[in-house]
Design a protein around this motif. Sequence first.
Motif, PDB file in Angstrom:
ATOM      1  N   ASN A 198       0.892  -1.204  -0.100  1.00 22.14           N
ATOM      2  CA  ASN A 198      -0.026  -0.097  -0.129  1.00 22.14           C
ATOM      3  C   ASN A 198       0.989   1.315   0.027  1.00 22.14           C
ATOM      4  O   ASN A 198       1.603   1.441   0.898  1.00 22.14           O
ATOM      5  CB  ASN A 198      -0.813   0.063   1.156  1.00 22.14           C
TER       6      ASN A 198
ATOM      7  N   LYS B 142     -12.542   5.491  -7.568  1.00 22.95           N
ATOM      8  CA  LYS B 142     -11.765   4.098  -7.273  1.00 22.95           C
ATOM      9  C   LYS B 142     -11.624   3.484  -8.748  1.00 22.95           C
ATOM     10  O   LYS B 142     -12.327   3.614  -9.661  1.00 22.95           O
ATOM     11  CB  LYS B 142     -12.583   3.030  -6.538  1.00 22.95           C
TER      12      LYS B 142
ATOM     13  N   ILE C  49      -4.947   9.990  -1.696  1.00 25.37           N
ATOM     14  CA  ILE C  49      -4.780   8.775  -3.058  1.00 25.37           C
ATOM     15  C   ILE C  49      -4.033   7.910  -2.514  1.00 25.37           C
ATOM     16  O   ILE C  49      -3.073   7.948  -2.051  1.00 25.37           O
ATOM     17  CB  ILE C  49      -4.294   9.419  -4.101  1.00 25.37           C
ATOM     18  N   ASP C  50      -4.692   6.823  -2.661  1.00 28.58           N
ATOM     19  CA  ASP C  50      -3.945   5.468  -1.903  1.00 28.58           C
ATOM     20  C   ASP C  50      -3.836   4.323  -3.281  1.00 28.58           C
ATOM     21  O   ASP C  50      -4.968   4.282  -4.142  1.00 28.58           O
ATOM     22  CB  ASP C  50      -5.008   4.808  -1.018  1.00 28.58           C
ATOM     23  N   TYR C  51      -2.815   3.597  -3.413  1.00 28.72           N
ATOM     24  CA  TYR C  51      -2.602   2.552  -4.247  1.00 28.72           C
ATOM     25  C   TYR C  51      -2.346   1.263  -3.630  1.00 28.72           C
ATOM     26  O   TYR C  51      -1.497   1.223  -2.500  1.00 28.72           O
ATOM     27  CB  TYR C  51      -1.447   3.042  -5.331  1.00 28.72           C
TER      28      TYR C  51
ATOM     29  N   SER D 173      -9.936  -0.367 -10.197  1.00 29.82           N
ATOM     30  CA  SER D 173      -9.445  -1.768  -9.704  1.00 29.82           C
ATOM     31  C   SER D 173      -9.263  -2.659 -10.878  1.00 29.82           C
ATOM     32  O   SER D 173     -10.140  -2.708 -11.807  1.00 29.82           O
ATOM     33  CB  SER D 173     -10.311  -2.407  -8.753  1.00 29.82           C
TER      34      SER D 173
ATOM     35  N   ASN E  53      -4.632  -4.882  -8.630  1.00 31.29           N
ATOM     36  CA  ASN E  53      -4.148  -3.401  -8.728  1.00 31.29           C
ATOM     37  C   ASN E  53      -5.414  -2.605  -8.270  1.00 31.29           C
ATOM     38  O   ASN E  53      -6.443  -2.503  -9.055  1.00 31.29           O
ATOM     39  CB  ASN E  53      -3.377  -2.832  -9.705  1.00 31.29           C
ATOM     40  N   GLN E  54      -5.297  -1.747  -7.222  1.00 32.70           N
ATOM     41  CA  GLN E  54      -6.275  -0.645  -6.853  1.00 32.70           C
ATOM     42  C   GLN E  54      -5.796   0.713  -6.779  1.00 32.70           C
ATOM     43  O   GLN E  54      -4.632   0.813  -6.056  1.00 32.70           O
ATOM     44  CB  GLN E  54      -7.214  -1.224  -5.724  1.00 32.70           C
ATOM     45  N   LEU E  55      -6.519   1.672  -7.138  1.00 28.91           N
ATOM     46  CA  LEU E  55      -6.383   2.969  -7.022  1.00 28.91           C
ATOM     47  C   LEU E  55      -7.447   3.778  -6.507  1.00 28.91           C
ATOM     48  O   LEU E  55      -8.464   3.623  -7.140  1.00 28.91           O
ATOM     49  CB  LEU E  55      -5.945   3.642  -8.183  1.00 28.91           C
ATOM     50  N   ARG E  56      -7.463   4.432  -5.370  1.00 27.92           N
ATOM     51  CA  ARG E  56      -8.442   4.948  -4.713  1.00 27.92           C
ATOM     52  C   ARG E  56      -8.223   6.592  -4.254  1.00 27.92           C
ATOM     53  O   ARG E  56      -7.289   6.767  -3.960  1.00 27.92           O
ATOM     54  CB  ARG E  56      -8.931   4.384  -3.444  1.00 27.92           C
TER      55      ARG E  56
ATOM     56  N   TYR F  71     -14.566   0.210 -11.804  1.00 26.20           N
ATOM     57  CA  TYR F  71     -14.255   1.768 -11.605  1.00 26.20           C
ATOM     58  C   TYR F  71     -15.441   2.198 -11.297  1.00 26.20           C
ATOM     59  O   TYR F  71     -16.576   1.887 -12.001  1.00 26.20           O
ATOM     60  CB  TYR F  71     -13.308   2.432 -12.779  1.00 26.20           C
TER      61      TYR F  71
END
Length: 885
Positions: free
Chosen positions: A328, A405, A339-341, A407, A386-389, A463
Amino acid sequence: MNKPANRFPIKPLSLAVLAGLTMTALPSIAQEAQQNEDEVIEEVVATGTRLKGTATAVMEERKNQAFVADIMGAEQISRTGDSDAASALRRVTGLTLVDGKFIYVRGLGERYSSTQLNGAAVPSPDPTRNVIPLDLFPSDIIESLSVQKAYSPSMPASFGGGNVDIRLKTIPSDFVFNLSGSVGSNFDNFDDAYFYNGGSDDWRGADDGTRATPASIANRWENKDFLDNLSQEEAVSLLKDVNRDYDPYLDSVDPDLGFNLSLGNSYDYNSDIRVGYLVTAGYDSETNVSEEYIGEQPQRNGDEIVMVRFFDEVDTTEKSVKWSTMMNFGIDYNRQHRIDYSLIVLNDTRDQIQEKVGNTNNIQLIDNRRIREFDVQYEERSMYTNQLRGMHTFPELGFLGVDWKYSLGRSARHAPGNMRARFLLDDDNEDGIYDKVTESSLTNATTAGRYTFQQLHDRVENYGYNINLPYTLGKWEMEFKAGGDFVTKTRSAENRRFDINTRAFANSSTLTGNLFADVLSDDALDAAEFTSTPIIRDTTIAGDDYVAAQKIDAYYLEADLFFDNTWRISGGVRYEDFRQAVVPFDPRTNQIDLTDEADRAQLGFVEDNFYPAVAVTYFIDEDMQLRLSYGETVVRPDLREVSSATYIDPLTEFPIGGTPGIRTTAIKNYDLRWEWYREAGNNLSVGLFYKDMTDPIESVQSPAQDGPPLIRIANAEAGELYGVEVEFLQGLEVIGSGLWDNLFVSGNVTLSDSQIKLDRQNIVDQTGVSAAITNLERRLTGHSEYVVNLQLGYDSDNGEHSASLVYNVFGERILIPGIDGFDDSFEQPFHSLDMVYKYYPDFNTTVTFKLQNILDEQRELSFEDTLLRSETRGTEFSLSYKYDF
């Protein structure tokens, strides 16, 4: 604005964690939590026991939910000693675990629940189901598990029993570095168990090519040159390339081993920017040895039921190897934009061998003959996501919040070479002992041995966005939400198999022996005399290959309205445009395996609809509330269930035939729950639920099968499910002082019933096969009339010791519907009693001892007081050590 969620007092630490975990949390709440960060460390230290802090955090989140939900935190999972998400979720009210992988919510099968990872859809490595096996997720990477049981428009409309959201650990507020290791075993593992010669990389859960399809056969399949009409010379040459060294042997069992590592930190720059990371990795190797009984074909002789096909001596050894890695990374600007990956990599390998002895209607004890079979099942499951939020708050726009989001996940199931072989045991000296070494021969049959090779690839892109705007007007505190959610899923599956046909030998004496590798060794094949029948027979069938695609475009509107801190009205509507296509192929021609245009049309599944929901909460006083909710949802058939091709369920080993034209299940959901939240985490809740189903998707059995029952998928006419749930947590200091101050009890009880109505002729018309169903009115498949979870916990005054005694049991549930006058087959109640003890010698060290299945229960499946299947589970124990640097 005075946020409605702040109506209940909540610790800043809990609030910060929950806001970071929940994408739909109000951005301004997250901002307030971050601003109070300086108070966090003080509050953690001040917490009286390890139970109280976590229970309070979980209860605060649960009671602030607009719709009925149950939540389980990381510390609660740790206390019960569960190793993965699936086993942990069975502690949640109304949930039961099936086959160690799938969760039944309120007695509804896995098709009636949806699973998300951090609020996003994820792919499944299971070839027969849309839902992901929850045993893939080790508990060490889980922050909390949320089970929403009342539908809300922000949830997927494919919602029956509930939505499970697995929320993984996020970026820490301080430096984190810990290592842990564990060792354990099972009391059933102390004797020698059966193994076979695998590959050199089995310890890490990867086949080194030992089980793989030989290049000579793989090239033919690749070029659509299947193993049909082979000359004997070609067949023998190909067989020599095949690995035949699968014979079981007895050996001692190694102990179970595991380790985990976590490393993370966060940094502040210029007081406006914070960045952080968290990396976790884990490894677990486990062996389970069991004894089983497998009945397959009952026959009624007057008042007596006998099994004409069964295996009464079954020894099973299953080894599993699990790897997990999670990374993370996050950045926060001015406490308003984050923003989190996340990268999640999971690998789970299952390696099983069964040594079985039994009889069939042709091979019977009365003739002094038995059948011996060994079966190797090996599969590697993996998932990469892979997730980007992002979460953004705009104070200048009235604290407008925007969450989004993205993913992208891929999963795979690789079964490079499963194998089964069958021998005959003849009691030649009539001493009543069927010697596996001296009285054995490979069976003279077209299926003396079978090799199967399987591949599956799943890809899911998801998404979405959510926009929320708070607004205050007099006594009304309001929040309005709008969002979109878009899912694209593709799947491809490939299956190949061939059989060893020993009728190719001119002299049956050639088959004498007890080792498959010896009977069919290169020397034996060179010396043998053959008939014109090839020794290899390709048994790949049409429908073994398929591709599938699914696309969901969804939009929703929600409103959350508080009036005078007394009433809360939440609700809205979701629109979903659902499209799905499943195309089975004939592997030999690569053409679609359907000649009927009507069947082709039925493989395309298209529907769109609106799905409303509303929830009303009445705050009786500061600690007590009453909830009422209603929602309309749908349950759609799984990918393979709309194809007429037959496939083997890898969990039950039953053949399953899909049904083109299967209809969607429409559900009306009603929930009523009274909740009382008291001091120090003590709480009590009582809930009622009712579900009205139209066209419920169910399993029925088709008769006249030689072997395991053939299960068909069909629509019942109507169904209903109703029940009551009770949940509580209470410290025992109410009884007295002293030791009672350190004890607490918690648990939940679910009592429910269900009923479906089937029309025999409609099912015959739908499936195209005879369906001699015994009970046209029965409970839902998989439904238990009761589920009980109880926990007795202890926390010492000095914080150095904690212990939990945990009990779980579910009522009997139908797994195989009855036919031909035989009653339904029920899985019998399993009384699970586990114990977990933790010792904290200092602030950095944790020592854990676990004892599971203390009662040494075994799994049983029976009908009409007749045993159909059984499996011993043994008592497991483990010792682990964790150190925080």
